[in-house]
Every structure is written in structure tokens, then in C-alpha cells.
Design an enzyme around this catalytic site. Structure first.
Site, PDB file in Angstrom:
ATOM      1  N   SER A 135      44.198  34.448  33.147  1.00  0.00           N
ATOM      2  CA  SER A 135      42.784  34.427  32.805  1.00  0.00           C
ATOM      3  C   SER A 135      42.027  35.534  33.546  1.00  0.00           C
ATOM      4  O   SER A 135      42.382  36.692  33.375  1.00  0.00           O
ATOM      5  CB  SER A 135      42.230  33.033  33.103  1.00  0.00           C
ATOM      6  OG  SER A 135      41.108  32.804  32.315  1.00  0.00           O
ATOM      7  N   HIS A 174      44.743  26.246  28.039  1.00  0.00           N
ATOM      8  CA  HIS A 174      44.531  27.392  28.914  1.00  0.00           C
ATOM      9  C   HIS A 174      45.089  27.087  30.309  1.00  0.00           C
ATOM     10  O   HIS A 174      44.512  26.300  31.053  1.00  0.00           O
ATOM     11  CB  HIS A 174      43.016  27.624  28.977  1.00  0.00           C
ATOM     12  CG  HIS A 174      42.604  28.824  29.759  1.00  0.00           C
ATOM     13  ND1 HIS A 174      42.920  30.104  29.376  1.00  0.00           N
ATOM     14  CD2 HIS A 174      41.879  28.936  30.903  1.00  0.00           C
ATOM     15  CE1 HIS A 174      42.393  30.950  30.245  1.00  0.00           C
ATOM     16  NE2 HIS A 174      41.765  30.274  31.186  1.00  0.00           N
TER      17      HIS A 174
HETATM   18  C1  GTR Z   1      36.224  31.507  31.678  1.00  0.00           C
HETATM   19  C2  GTR Z   1      35.899  32.920  31.249  1.00  0.00           C
HETATM   20  C3  GTR Z   1      37.139  33.593  30.800  1.00  0.00           C
HETATM   21  C4  GTR Z   1      38.302  33.370  31.745  1.00  0.00           C
HETATM   22  C5  GTR Z   1      38.310  32.003  32.396  1.00  0.00           C
HETATM   23  C6  GTR Z   1      39.200  31.870  33.631  1.00  0.00           C
HETATM   24  O1  GTR Z   1      35.143  30.780  31.985  1.00  0.00           O
HETATM   25  O2  GTR Z   1      34.979  32.875  30.216  1.00  0.00           O
HETATM   26  O3  GTR Z   1      36.902  34.961  30.566  1.00  0.00           O
HETATM   27  O4  GTR Z   1      38.404  34.360  32.663  1.00  0.00           O
HETATM   28  O5  GTR Z   1      37.072  31.613  32.792  1.00  0.00           O
HETATM   29  O6  GTR Z   1      39.325  32.779  34.443  1.00  0.00           O
HETATM   30  O7  GTR Z   1      39.769  30.794  33.775  1.00  0.00           O
END
Ligand code: GTR
Length: 386
Positions: free
Chosen positions: A221, A365
Site C-alpha cells: 500500500s 487489502h
Molecule cells: C489508504 C490510501 C491508499 C493506501 C492505503 C494504505 O487510505 O488511500 O492510497 O496507501 O491507505 O497505505 O493502507
């Protein structure tokens, strides 16, 4: 929201008309059709555009005063399979002194170990337990070591904080202590974390148990965005791994994926990850002189791996895959294959034949054991464990 390219549903093909709007990777006549032109002109130009408009320019490279303090070595960890080393990296700049710590588990072996450096953006208490009482799939040290690789990690927020007020603390304060010193292209926090990963490589190069020629940098991420920027700016990393990095990472900005994050949203929440100039591209993606396939191409001819998850539309899996495809001609210049596989793969069907690897798995995620196992397979498949 203005979008440069609209794709029907989750259609994966970029139409010819739309493709014309995506910045060209290799430009005939402007350098980039031979390795020499690519290396000397086009690649440098693209890197410069990313520095100017997206991630910012670092105020410092390797600091003169960089020093590695060994915090102790423990042999016989992981039932005798690894030695643990902990190192504190010290440096200083106009704003004073700074430091951060690195933990490394190195397989007990006669040969120098290839290594994976995790840029960890999650709680170190829950994910980076150096005693191995608490085991997390985010950093599966036991599995990494049992496959013959060193597991090395540091925590992003030990390098620079991940919160507002922006640029207050960590290496920002050490190297640009006065906010008035910041320019529209001064480094953002992703670049600061990437700088941290490069300093870890500085240490790796001094460590006789490690093979500095076979080091992967990996992040999830925001950590995945960081890993890509690190790999683009520091060619010592031979494999660069983006796990669900999405917007500002592997995802093509100009592919319209309505459920995915766009520049407007990322800048609203995390403007400090980027340089000031990036704000110009809110709802204005088509004006950005680069797109993310060009970021991937900066890794050529090294190895890259991009991973997505089905339950993570925010990261835009189709846009991550499309970047891999569009980056591939950079590898062809070197007589290598980029991504091998034209169509979006089925779940858990990794594409690993070329120098760009890709997979999508079921689930949310996260950075999971499945992801790690595929990254380790990819390194094995490219001869890293011989
Ligand atoms: C979210 C963000 C993403 C991603 C994520 C993370 O809120 O919108 O771009 O980076 O965090 O790092 O888990």
C-alpha cells in the site's frame, strides 16, 4: 471529476484512441529506442518528471555522517536457522541528528544470503517482533528464512511521521528544518521513506553475510508506493515489489476505474506523501506529464513484481496490471521480456515468466503469506537461490 480515459466497466483493454493520451514510454527521435538512448536521455527525463511533479527531490543522498551502530547479534535464532542482527543508523543534517533501527534475520549458511527489505507501514509491535513471540503474515520471517532469504525490516514512522502537521519530525526536520525552505518540488514523505530504504541498502553493502547484489525492496500500500519510488531512484535494488500500491504506486492514473482512488482523494487525505506540485493534478490527471507505467519502466532491466487483491478495488487492480503491460517495452530494449501475459489473469494464477511478475488473489487489502510465497517463488525462478 474529469477523466482522461473512460473504460467500460472493468474492461481491460485500453482503446487505441485512449492509449494515445497515455504518455509514451519510448519516444522515437527523442531518445529511448536503444538502451543507450533510454539510459542517457529518456530514462533520466522520466525520473526527473516524477521528481518534479509527483514525489519530490531529496535534499540529501547518502549523508556524509551516516554511521551504523551494531545493537547486538544473536546467533541460533529460529531454532538455529538464523542469526539476528539489529543496527541503528545515525545521521545528521542542518536540523540536527536523526536515527532509525533495522532488524535483520539472516539464514545460517556458508553463502551470502539474498534478502528482502520490508518497508513496514504497520504497527511494529504487531508486525516486527524481533523476539518472534508474535508472528504476523505481514512479515513472515520464519517462511522467508526457511526459503533461504534474509528478512530485513524497518518501520516507516521511525524515518518520518505519517501524519499532519506535515513534514514535522523525522528526517524532514533533520534535513529541511525550516518549512520555509520547502519548495514545490521538495521531497514528500514517500520519498523520505524511500530514502530510508536506501540507507538500509548502505548498511547491507557493509554486511558480509548478505549478498548486496540480490536485494529486494518490498512494501504494501503506501509502503508499496514507497518501494516503487525507492527502486526507481536506487538501482542497487535488484527486485522491486509493490503489493496493492494503487494510486501513486503501480496504478495507471489515466485508466478510469470508478471504485479506485484518484489523485483528488489521495491528495485530500495524504498531501504530504507527495511534493507540492502534485496538487496541480487533482481532477486533472491528463495534465500530469507522466503516468505510472513509466515509474515501473524505471526499474528496467531489473525485476519488478506487482500484486493486487480482488477485494481491493481502491487500489485499482486492472490499472496496476495495465501499468505492467505498458511498461514492458523498456525490458525489450535490453533483450528481456517484461510482463508475459496479455490478459488479466485469473485469481491465484501468477504471471512470473518475464522480468515483471503479477498476481491477483482473493481477499482484502493486506500483505498475506500467499503474496510473500509468490514473491519468493519469483526470486527463486530468477535464480536468486542458487
Ligand atoms: C489508504 C490510501 C491508499 C493506501 C492505503 C494504505 O487510505 O488511500 O492510497 O496507501 O491507505 O497505505 O493502507
Amino acid at each position: 471529476m474529469k477523466r482522461a480515459m473512460v473504460l467500460a466497466g472493468v474492461s481491460l483493454m485500453v482503446s487505441n484512441a485512449a492509449q494515445a493520451e497515455i504518455p509514451e514510454l519510448l519516444k522515437t527521435g527523442e531518445g529511448g529506442t536503444t538502451v543507450a538512448q533510454w539510459e542517457q536521455a529518456r530514462r533520466a527525463g522520466i525520473l526527473n518528471l516524477f521528481q518534479e511533479h509527483v514525489y519530490g527531490r531529496n535534499p540529501v543522498g547518502r549523508p556524509d555522517a551516516l554511521r551504523f551502530e551494531e545493537l547486538g547479534e544473536v546467533a541460533g535464532m529460529l531454532d538455529g536457522k538464523a542469526v539476528r542482527k539489529r543496527v541503528r543508523l545515525h545521521f545528521e543534517g542542518p536540523g540536527g541528528k536523526g536515527q532509525f533501527d533495522v532488524t535483520a534475520f539472516i539464514p545460517t549458511s556458508e553463502r551470502k544470503a539474498p534478502a528482502f527489505v520490508l518497508i513496514c507501514n504497520r504497527s511494529p509491535e504487531e508486525n516486527l517482533d524481533a523476539e518472534r513471540t508474535l508472528k504476523s503474515p505481514f512479515w513472515p520471517v520464519e517462511e522467508i528464512v526457511s526459503r533461504g532469504y534474509a528478512a530485513i525490516a524497518f518501520y516507516t514512522q521511525d524515518v518520518a511521521p505519517d501524519k499532519k502537521p506535515s513534514f514535522d519530525g523525522g528526517v524532514h526536520t533533520v534535513f529541511l528544518p525550516d518549512l520555509a525552505m520547502r519548495k514545490p518540488d521538495s521531497w514528500g514523505t514517500l520519498a523520505a521513506w524511500a530514502w530510508g530504504a536506501s540507507r538500509v541498502m548502505d548498511w547491507i553493502e557493509t554486511e558480509p553475510l548478505l549478498d548486496a547484489k540480490r536485494v529486494a525492496v518490498i512494501g504494501h500500500s503506501r509502503g508499496g508506493k514507497t518501494a516503487l519510488w525507492c527502486g526507481a531512484t536506487d538501482r542497487r535494488f535488484a527486485l522491486v515489489i509493490s503489493n496493492e500500491s494503487g494510486c501513486g504506486g503501480a496504478k495507471l492514473n489515466r485508466m478510469d476505474l470508478p471504485k479506485s482512488e484518484h489523485i483528488a482523494q489521495i491528495v485530500k487525505n495524504f498531501d504530504y506523501w507527495f511534493c507540492g506540485n502534485f496538487q496541480k493534478y487533482v481532477d486533472n490527471e491528463e495534465a500530469l506529464p507522466v503516468d505510472q507505467h513509466q515509474l515501473l519502466a524505471l526499474m528496467a532491466p531489473r525485476l519488478v513484481y506487482v500484486a493486487s487483491a480482488e477485494g481491493d478495488p481502491w487500489a485499482g487492480p486492472e490499472g496496476e496490471f495495465e501499468s505492467c503491460k505498458l511498461a514492458s517495452p523498456a525490458w525489450v530494449l535490453y533483450g528481456k521480456k517484461g510482463l508475459v501475459g496479455d490478459t488479466f489473469p485469473a485469481l491465484e494464477t501468477p504471471l512470473q515468466e518475464g522480468s515483471i511478475g503479477y498476481h491477483i488473489r482473493p481477499g482484502q487489502h493486506d500483505l498475506t503469506l500467499y503474496d510473500w510465497e509468490r514473491f519468493l517463488d519469483f526470486a527463486d525462478g530468477h535464480g536468486w537461490n542458487k
